[in-house]
Design a protein around this motif. Structure first.
Motif, PDB file in Angstrom:
ATOM      1  N   LEU A  15     -12.957  -9.987   5.470  1.00 30.55           N
ATOM      2  CA  LEU A  15     -14.042 -10.858   5.039  1.00 30.55           C
ATOM      3  C   LEU A  15     -13.995 -12.186   5.780  1.00 30.55           C
ATOM      4  CD1 LEU A  15     -16.390 -11.779   3.258  1.00 30.55           C
ATOM      5  CD2 LEU A  15     -14.719 -12.340   1.482  1.00 30.55           C
ATOM      6  N   LYS A  16     -12.803 -12.742   5.902  1.00 29.59           N
ATOM      7  CA  LYS A  16     -12.671 -14.023   6.609  1.00 29.59           C
ATOM      8  C   LYS A  16     -13.136 -13.893   8.053  1.00 29.59           C
ATOM      9  CE  LYS A  16      -9.363 -17.737   7.622  1.00 29.59           C
ATOM     10  NZ  LYS A  16      -9.789 -17.843   9.026  1.00 29.59           N
ATOM     11  N   ALA A  17     -12.764 -12.805   8.708  1.00 27.19           N
ATOM     12  CA  ALA A  17     -13.187 -12.589  10.090  1.00 27.19           C
ATOM     13  C   ALA A  17     -14.701 -12.415  10.178  1.00 27.19           C
ATOM     14  CB  ALA A  17     -12.476 -11.366  10.666  1.00 27.19           C
ATOM     15  N   ASP A  62     -23.096 -18.687   7.084  1.00 33.03           N
ATOM     16  CA  ASP A  62     -24.170 -18.965   6.137  1.00 33.03           C
ATOM     17  C   ASP A  62     -24.576 -17.751   5.302  1.00 33.03           C
ATOM     18  OD1 ASP A  62     -24.320 -21.613   7.003  1.00 33.03           O
ATOM     19  OD2 ASP A  62     -25.706 -21.079   8.631  1.00 33.03           O
ATOM     20  N   ILE A  63     -23.988 -16.594   5.584  1.00 35.40           N
ATOM     21  CA  ILE A  63     -24.306 -15.416   4.778  1.00 35.40           C
ATOM     22  C   ILE A  63     -23.454 -15.431   3.512  1.00 35.40           C
ATOM     23  CG2 ILE A  63     -24.196 -12.894   4.620  1.00 35.40           C
ATOM     24  CD1 ILE A  63     -24.875 -12.695   7.525  1.00 35.40           C
ATOM     25  N   PRO A  64     -24.076 -15.366   2.332  1.00 42.17           N
ATOM     26  CA  PRO A  64     -23.297 -15.289   1.100  1.00 42.17           C
ATOM     27  C   PRO A  64     -22.798 -13.859   0.889  1.00 42.17           C
ATOM     28  CG  PRO A  64     -25.642 -15.725   0.631  1.00 42.17           C
ATOM     29  CD  PRO A  64     -25.514 -15.444   2.081  1.00 42.17           C
ATOM     30  N   PHE A  65     -21.489 -13.701   0.797  1.00 44.61           N
ATOM     31  CA  PHE A  65     -20.879 -12.384   0.622  1.00 44.61           C
ATOM     32  C   PHE A  65     -20.323 -12.233  -0.797  1.00 44.61           C
ATOM     33  CE2 PHE A  65     -20.561 -12.696   5.265  1.00 44.61           C
ATOM     34  CZ  PHE A  65     -20.928 -11.416   5.667  1.00 44.61           C
ATOM     35  N   ILE A  66     -20.531 -11.059  -1.362  1.00 42.37           N
ATOM     36  CA  ILE A  66     -19.925 -10.679  -2.635  1.00 42.37           C
ATOM     37  C   ILE A  66     -19.044  -9.470  -2.359  1.00 42.37           C
ATOM     38  CG2 ILE A  66     -20.350  -9.840  -4.979  1.00 42.37           C
ATOM     39  CD1 ILE A  66     -23.070 -11.281  -4.844  1.00 42.37           C
ATOM     40  N   ALA A  67     -17.759  -9.588  -2.635  1.00 47.46           N
ATOM     41  CA  ALA A  67     -16.810  -8.501  -2.338  1.00 47.46           C
ATOM     42  C   ALA A  67     -16.811  -7.480  -3.471  1.00 47.46           C
ATOM     43  CB  ALA A  67     -15.411  -9.064  -2.145  1.00 47.46           C
ATOM     44  N   VAL A  68     -17.048  -6.226  -3.114  1.00 44.74           N
ATOM     45  CA  VAL A  68     -17.148  -5.158  -4.106  1.00 44.74           C
ATOM     46  C   VAL A  68     -16.393  -3.929  -3.608  1.00 44.74           C
ATOM     47  CG1 VAL A  68     -18.718  -3.640  -5.377  1.00 44.74           C
ATOM     48  CG2 VAL A  68     -19.431  -5.971  -4.837  1.00 44.74           C
ATOM     49  N   GLY A  69     -15.659  -3.303  -4.511  1.00 43.58           N
ATOM     50  CA  GLY A  69     -14.963  -2.064  -4.166  1.00 43.58           C
ATOM     51  C   GLY A  69     -13.470  -2.261  -4.100  1.00 43.58           C
ATOM     52  N   GLY A  70     -12.774  -1.831  -5.138  1.00 43.15           N
ATOM     53  CA  GLY A  70     -11.328  -1.968  -5.166  1.00 43.15           C
ATOM     54  C   GLY A  70     -10.842  -3.362  -5.488  1.00 43.15           C
ATOM     55  N   VAL A  71     -11.688  -4.165  -6.116  1.00 44.89           N
ATOM     56  CA  VAL A  71     -11.304  -5.534  -6.463  1.00 44.89           C
ATOM     57  C   VAL A  71     -10.867  -5.581  -7.926  1.00 44.89           C
ATOM     58  CG1 VAL A  71     -12.008  -7.944  -6.583  1.00 44.89           C
ATOM     59  CG2 VAL A  71     -12.962  -6.455  -4.806  1.00 44.89           C
ATOM     60  N   GLY A  72      -9.615  -5.914  -8.155  1.00 40.44           N
ATOM     61  CA  GLY A  72      -9.083  -6.040  -9.503  1.00 40.44           C
ATOM     62  C   GLY A  72      -8.658  -7.464  -9.789  1.00 40.44           C
ATOM     63  N   GLY A  81      -7.998 -13.742  -3.863  1.00 36.59           N
ATOM     64  CA  GLY A  81      -7.879 -13.604  -2.421  1.00 36.59           C
ATOM     65  C   GLY A  81      -9.230 -13.553  -1.737  1.00 36.59           C
ATOM     66  N   TYR A  82     -10.184 -12.862  -2.368  1.00 32.45           N
ATOM     67  CA  TYR A  82     -11.528 -12.788  -1.804  1.00 32.45           C
ATOM     68  C   TYR A  82     -12.252 -14.120  -1.943  1.00 32.45           C
ATOM     69  CZ  TYR A  82     -11.104  -7.767  -1.121  1.00 32.45           C
ATOM     70  OH  TYR A  82     -10.708  -6.525  -0.677  1.00 32.45           O
ATOM     71  N   TRP A  83     -12.091 -14.779  -3.080  1.00 32.89           N
ATOM     72  CA  TRP A  83     -12.705 -16.109  -3.218  1.00 32.89           C
ATOM     73  C   TRP A  83     -12.150 -17.052  -2.157  1.00 32.89           C
ATOM     74  CZ3 TRP A  83     -11.256 -15.886  -9.049  1.00 32.89           C
ATOM     75  CH2 TRP A  83     -12.191 -15.089  -9.733  1.00 32.89           C
ATOM     76  N   GLY A  84     -10.844 -16.994  -1.956  1.00 35.09           N
ATOM     77  CA  GLY A  84     -10.226 -17.866  -0.964  1.00 35.09           C
ATOM     78  C   GLY A  84     -10.686 -17.578   0.455  1.00 35.09           C
ATOM     79  N   ALA A  85     -11.084 -16.316   0.711  1.00 34.70           N
ATOM     80  CA  ALA A  85     -11.570 -15.932   2.038  1.00 34.70           C
ATOM     81  C   ALA A  85     -13.044 -16.258   2.220  1.00 34.70           C
ATOM     82  CB  ALA A  85     -11.332 -14.441   2.268  1.00 34.70           C
TER      83      ALA A  85
END
Length: 223
Positions: A147-149, A156-166, A172-176
């Motif tokens: 995600l960071k890469a 400027d693209i807002p990303f929402i991480a989905v799939g295997g997130v517990g 970690g995803y918020w920090g990225a």
């Protein structure tokens, strides 16, 4: 039923909440109960997957019973007809797993779209088609590092991480740079198929507390 959630409002709200709940199951009534339970525990944005039998009825019922400030959408929205059906049922936002025709169909009707994408080209194309945000799916393939890469060329693209997130992965995803995480199985378990709601409510409270804690730390860092 008039949609009271604009794409701009959804984006701002999801940035603050940092959480989107994703419920699917084998029973529409149970799925609806699980969605409302998540809202009662602090989730403001809940999507009900159209792969759930009776999903549209569940969406209508949840919309009617949702606490103030809570919104119900539909997941696995793939076609133009899906988007129209969701709007008719009272769904307030749509979520796709891929670059589906539903993106343009929903965006053209003023409905917020969280569009599924994995690669740089897909993320760019999703926004080009009118997506409100990109649902990075399945996020677990590359984790926060991917995600960071991905955000380096697309800040400027807002990303929402989905799939295997517990619970252990969310921060970690918020920090990225993810504006939010989408939570399915790690939140609901079997609640969408008639399982006990009590354990799910406990998990929901923990996720909401984690998001509040993260927001608090982020605010402190800005001072």
């Amino acid at each position: 039923m008039e949609n009271t959630l604009t794409p701009e409002a959804l984006l701002a709200g999801v940035r603050q909440a940092r959480l989107v709940a994703i419920v699917r199951g084998t029973d529409g009534a149970a799925t609806g109960r699980a969605a409302l339970a998540a809202m009662e525990e602090g989730f403001k944005y809940v999507e009900i997957a159209l792969t759930t039998p009776g999903a549209l009825t569940a969406i209508s019922q949840v919309r009617a019973a949702a606490p103030a400030g809570c919104f119900v959408g539909a997941g696995t929205v793939l076609t133009k007809q899906d988007a129209e059906n969701v709007e008719s049922a009272g769904g307030q936002f749509v979520v796709t797993p891929s670059l589906a025709p539903s993106i343009e169909a929903a965006a053209g009707r003023g409905i917020a779209v969280l569009a599924g994408a994995l690669t740089p080209s897909e993320a760019f194309e999703a926004m080009n088609r009118g997506a409100t945000a990109v649902k990075l799916f399945p996020a677990s393939i590359g984790g926060p590092g991917y995600l960071k890469a991905l955000r380096d060329p697309f800040p400027d693209i807002p990303f929402i991480a989905v799939g295997g997130v517990g619970l252990g992965e969310a921060a970690g995803y918020w920090g990225a740079g993810a504006i939010a995480v989408g939570l399915g199985g790690p939140l609901f378990g079997d609640a969408g198929s008639g399982g006990d709601l009590a354990p799910m409510r406990g998990r929901a409270r923990r996720f909401v507390a984690l998001a509040a804690e993260y927001n608090g730390r982020a605010a402190e860092g800005l001072r």
